[in-house]
Design an enzyme around this catalytic site. Structure first.
Site, PDB file in Angstrom:
ATOM      1  N   ARG A 132     -13.274 -22.793  14.922  1.00 32.41           N
ATOM      2  CA  ARG A 132     -13.997 -22.865  16.183  1.00 32.41           C
ATOM      3  C   ARG A 132     -14.330 -21.466  16.670  1.00 32.41           C
ATOM      4  O   ARG A 132     -13.712 -20.490  16.268  1.00 32.41           O
ATOM      5  CB  ARG A 132     -13.212 -23.642  17.235  1.00 32.41           C
ATOM      6  CG  ARG A 132     -11.893 -23.021  17.654  1.00 32.41           C
ATOM      7  CD  ARG A 132     -11.309 -23.716  18.885  1.00 32.41           C
ATOM      8  NE  ARG A 132     -11.414 -25.169  18.847  1.00 32.41           N
ATOM      9  CZ  ARG A 132     -11.917 -25.912  19.825  1.00 32.41           C
ATOM     10  NH1 ARG A 132     -12.345 -25.372  20.933  1.00 32.41           N
ATOM     11  NH2 ARG A 132     -11.962 -27.201  19.719  1.00 32.41           N
ATOM     12  N   LYS A 142     -13.442 -27.252  27.853  1.00 39.76           N
ATOM     13  CA  LYS A 142     -14.020 -27.975  28.989  1.00 39.76           C
ATOM     14  C   LYS A 142     -12.984 -28.160  30.090  1.00 39.76           C
ATOM     15  O   LYS A 142     -13.320 -28.152  31.266  1.00 39.76           O
ATOM     16  CB  LYS A 142     -14.545 -29.327  28.522  1.00 39.76           C
ATOM     17  CG  LYS A 142     -15.866 -29.211  27.790  1.00 39.76           C
ATOM     18  CD  LYS A 142     -16.374 -30.558  27.342  1.00 39.76           C
ATOM     19  CE  LYS A 142     -15.750 -30.954  26.032  1.00 39.76           C
ATOM     20  NZ  LYS A 142     -16.332 -32.164  25.453  1.00 39.76           N
ATOM     21  N   GLU A 171     -17.770 -35.309  23.426  1.00 40.79           N
ATOM     22  CA  GLU A 171     -17.212 -36.250  24.386  1.00 40.79           C
ATOM     23  C   GLU A 171     -17.836 -35.926  25.738  1.00 40.79           C
ATOM     24  O   GLU A 171     -17.798 -34.764  26.163  1.00 40.79           O
ATOM     25  CB  GLU A 171     -15.686 -36.084  24.454  1.00 40.79           C
ATOM     26  CG  GLU A 171     -15.065 -37.103  25.375  1.00 40.79           C
ATOM     27  CD  GLU A 171     -13.540 -36.954  25.507  1.00 40.79           C
ATOM     28  OE1 GLU A 171     -12.934 -36.136  24.800  1.00 40.79           O
ATOM     29  OE2 GLU A 171     -12.988 -37.675  26.350  1.00 40.79           O
TER      30      GLU A 171
HETATM   31  P1  ATP Z   1     -13.211 -28.458  24.342  1.00 41.50           P
HETATM   32  O1  ATP Z   1     -11.947 -28.085  23.646  1.00 41.50           O
HETATM   33  O2  ATP Z   1     -14.019 -27.328  24.816  1.00 41.50           O
HETATM   34  O3  ATP Z   1     -13.019 -29.478  25.399  1.00 41.50           O
HETATM   35  P2  ATP Z   1     -13.829 -30.430  22.450  1.00 41.50           P
HETATM   36  O4  ATP Z   1     -13.571 -30.135  21.027  1.00 41.50           O
HETATM   37  O5  ATP Z   1     -12.875 -31.301  23.159  1.00 41.50           O
HETATM   38  O6  ATP Z   1     -14.091 -29.081  23.207  1.00 41.50           O
HETATM   39  P3  ATP Z   1     -15.980 -32.206  21.971  1.00 41.50           P
HETATM   40  O7  ATP Z   1     -16.931 -32.756  22.963  1.00 41.50           O
HETATM   41  O8  ATP Z   1     -14.995 -33.129  21.351  1.00 41.50           O
HETATM   42  O9  ATP Z   1     -15.258 -31.007  22.682  1.00 41.50           O
HETATM   43  O10 ATP Z   1     -16.751 -31.373  20.868  1.00 41.50           O
HETATM   44  C1  ATP Z   1     -17.913 -31.771  20.236  1.00 41.50           C
HETATM   45  C2  ATP Z   1     -18.034 -31.026  18.941  1.00 41.50           C
HETATM   46  O11 ATP Z   1     -18.113 -29.630  19.190  1.00 41.50           O
HETATM   47  C3  ATP Z   1     -16.833 -31.258  18.053  1.00 41.50           C
HETATM   48  O12 ATP Z   1     -17.276 -31.472  16.733  1.00 41.50           O
HETATM   49  C4  ATP Z   1     -16.057 -29.978  18.166  1.00 41.50           C
HETATM   50  O13 ATP Z   1     -15.324 -29.727  17.000  1.00 41.50           O
HETATM   51  C5  ATP Z   1     -17.161 -28.946  18.415  1.00 41.50           C
HETATM   52  N1  ATP Z   1     -16.640 -27.802  19.150  1.00 41.50           N
HETATM   53  C6  ATP Z   1     -15.989 -27.807  20.323  1.00 41.50           C
HETATM   54  N2  ATP Z   1     -15.596 -26.571  20.670  1.00 41.50           N
HETATM   55  C7  ATP Z   1     -16.024 -25.741  19.691  1.00 41.50           C
HETATM   56  C8  ATP Z   1     -15.926 -24.330  19.456  1.00 41.50           C
HETATM   57  N3  ATP Z   1     -15.319 -23.532  20.317  1.00 41.50           N
HETATM   58  N4  ATP Z   1     -16.486 -23.828  18.334  1.00 41.50           N
HETATM   59  C9  ATP Z   1     -17.115 -24.645  17.471  1.00 41.50           C
HETATM   60  N5  ATP Z   1     -17.234 -25.966  17.625  1.00 41.50           N
HETATM   61  C10 ATP Z   1     -16.698 -26.525  18.715  1.00 41.50           C
HETATM   62 MG    MG Z   2     -12.447 -33.237  22.302  1.00 42.98          MG
END
Ligand code: ATP
Ligand code: MG
Length: 566
Positions: free
Chosen positions: A262, A272, A37
């Site tokens: 994760r 983020k 995102e």
């Molecule tokens: P955050 O919680 O840091 O805001 P998010 O999951 O909201 O991260 P996205 O932009 O939706 O961020 O993530 C893009 C991809 O990266 C998704 O498939 C998510 O599952 C993966 N991802 C995000 N954080 C991690 C992590 N700590 N370890 C592994 N994969 C991750």
């Molecule tokens: Mg997300």
């Protein structure tokens, strides 16, 4: 394909794919996607997902798409889109011509929603967000059906079209899937699939005032793109029944969602939202601050993409959440730089040394090896003269037993140069601080060995004072003092655990003159001290600013030994 990207050990995801290839489930195809995102910069956790998705596509000769999951116009921005593309490329991956945006599918998604309404599987609901929450029930109590659940298909179609037309205020109505308010899985209790938001979108502008929700968008985007294995993190496990429900109801192509744990890394935060707070509230100097666990921060700090990929390989993928020690990440970059970084000499805390018996005005160019691990990197010349700097820590006036470095009357080796002996200590008469050492050198020890076979117990690094380049060096430590800063005590915030010494700026470090031409991003080992990179933002031609990437002390190797010994 680079060496590190060939066949990987079989984890549970690769085993599933192997099986699917055997049964020809997707006609032999492997097609993954990385779906960020664009609401912040990518962090090392995303690197895990990138390495997994793009890595799997590479290994199996398949494809991986980059797809921006841009369904929330209030939080997203083009700056983030650009940074994400740069970061994925820098990590060494290529999406070819498959750059997609969920917003490109808004029209298709709208039509799918219409299909659901026509099947009697979705309805327009007039409950407020608070009421929806109230009606939802809890883990132990079933939800209550919305009074609008029984609206006719015609009325739903009419209302949904008018929602799109902008007739209703924000938050006044939603479109919901009609599933089961008594489901033990809360995600299945008539989830909202569209909401009204009178907001401009960074790509679709004013075209839409209704926006689809993540769960509805994600599975259908995967389906539209022909994804085979949709890899996501564990928190989506409970959403999988919904992922499957939408695709099954609509009877469209059905990818398989697979969840993995994760990455959590010690001494930092990995969200983020939290990282954004550190930036906005000025705790760090931006998303690319070298203390940040963002890809941009790690890159600026001097990390290599190879080290990050190696780290992702070593942590692997599993089904259980865990915390990885940041020492492992540091170990990976040390391992990589040890092989490739040029050695140089630099003195961070200078102490002046005058070699009394070395002729005034004489300069010798001594041979120094660029990297003992890689002879092909050759050698360079370093100037030696009567006035030098050594590290303050390498001298003690009254050394304890185990201190083998320089002291009054002691002899040590200067790397690549001579044996020197301290004959006098000069102090500031007012403060009593040591300001200079007077030494003598033994001309017979040129290159660092004594013909009479006498030994010294220490080899020190040094620079020639008149030749040295004076530079700024930034030393970094962990951003947080606590291994898990999101484990917050009552009345505190994660920001209370920020390490006040995470950045230390040294303004008058002296480095060998060869570093005058160092380029932004170039990496070096300062002998005996650590690995450093030229800061790409604040350096000027001829005036590099150095970021410390890591010290030479390998705490991970220590942890590992302890674990294997116990
Ligand atoms: P955050 O919680 O840091 O805001 P998010 O999951 O909201 O991260 P996205 O932009 O939706 O961020 O993530 C893009 C991809 O990266 C998704 O498939 C998510 O599952 C993966 N991802 C995000 N954080 C991690 C992590 N700590 N370890 C592994 N994969 C991750
Ligand atoms: Mg997300």
């Amino acid at each position: 394909m680079p060496e590190d990207r060939k066949k990987k050990p079989r984890d549970f995801i690769r085993s599933i794919i192997d099986q699917d290839l055997k049964t020809n489930k997707y006609g032999g195809r492997v097609h993954t996607r990385f779906p960020p995102e664009p609401n912040g910069y990518l962090h090392i956790g995303h690197a895990k997902s990138i390495c997994l998705n793009f890595g799997i596509a590479e290994e199996y000769g398949g494809l991986c798409n980059l797809r921006f999951d841009d369904t929330n116009p209030t939080k997203e921005d083009i700056e983030y889109v650009e940074s994400i593309k740069e970061d994925v490329r820098w990590l060494g991956y290529d999406w070819g011509d498959r750059l997609y945006y969920a917003s490109d599918y808004f029209e298709k998604l709208y039509n799918y929603a219409i299909d659901l309404i026509k099947m009697g599987k979705a309805y327009v609901c007039d409950l407020s967000p608070e009421e929806i929450k109230e009606y939802r029930g809890t883990l132990t109590e079933p939800g209550k059906e919305s009074p609008y659940r029984t609206r006719s298909v015609e009325e739903n179609l009419d209302l949904f079209q008018r929602m799109r037309g902008g007739e209703f205020p924000e938050g006044s109505r939603t479109l919901r899937a009609k599933i089961d308010m008594a489901s033990p899985n809360l995600n299945m209790r008539d989830p909202v699939i569209y909401r009204i938001m009178h907001k401009e979108h960074h790509r679709t502008g004013k075209k839409w005032c209704i926006y689809p929700m993540y769960d509805f968008t994600h599975c259908l985007s995967d389906s539209i793109e022909g994804i085979t294995h949709s890899l996501c993190t564990l928190e989506f496990e409970d959403h999988r029944p919904l992922y499957d429900w939408f695709l099954d109801q609509l009877g469209v192509y059905h990818p398989q969602q697979i969840e993995f744990a994760r990455l959590n890394l010690s001494h930092t935060v990995m969200s983020k939202r939290l990282l954004g707070q550190l930036v906005e509230e000025g705790y760090v100097r931006g998303w690319d601050d070298p203390r940040m666990p963002t890809i941009a921060g790690l890159r600026r700090r001097g990390y290599t993409p190879e080290a990050i990929r190696d780290f992702c390989d070593r942590i692997g993928v599993a089904k259980r959440d865990s915390m990885v020690d940041i020492a492992l990440l540091e170990h990976c970059v040390r391992d990589d730089l040890n092989k490739h970084a040029q050695r140089v000499m630099g003195v961070l805390h200078p102490l002046k040394v005058v070699i009394e018996n070395y002729p005034e005005g004489q300069v010798e160019e001594l041979d120094a090896i660029n990297n003992p691990e890689d002879p092909s990197m050759g050698a360079r010349k370093v100037p030696f003269s009567r006035t030098l700097y050594i590290e303050r820590d390498d001298f003690m006036e009254d050394p304890p037993k185990k201190f083998y470095r320089l002291g009054p009357g002691r002899e040590v080796r200067l790397r690549y140069a001579y044996f020197v002996k301290c004959v006098e200590v000069i102090k500031d008469p007012k403060s009593g601080q040591i300001i200079e050492l007077r030494c003598t050198y033994d001309p017979a020890t040129k290159g660092g060995n004594a013909p009479d076979g006498r030994k010294v117990k220490a080899t020190l690094h040094w620079v020639s004072a008149p030749h040295a380049l004076t530079v700024e060096v930034r030393l970094y430590e962990h951003l947080f003092l606590k291994p898990n800063p999101t484990d917050v005590e009552e009345g505190k915030s994660f920001k209370d655990y920020i390490n006040p010494n995470s950045l230390q700026v040294l303004n008058s470090c002296h480095v060998e003159p060869s570093l005058k031409g160092a380029k932004p991003g170039e990496r070096f080992q300062f002998e005996r001290i650590g690995y450093f990179a030229v800061d790409p933002v604040d350096s000027r031609p001829g005036a590099p600013v150095f970021n410390r990437i890591v010290t030479l002390r390998d705490t991970w190797a220590k942890i590992k030994n302890k674990v294997s010994r116990s």
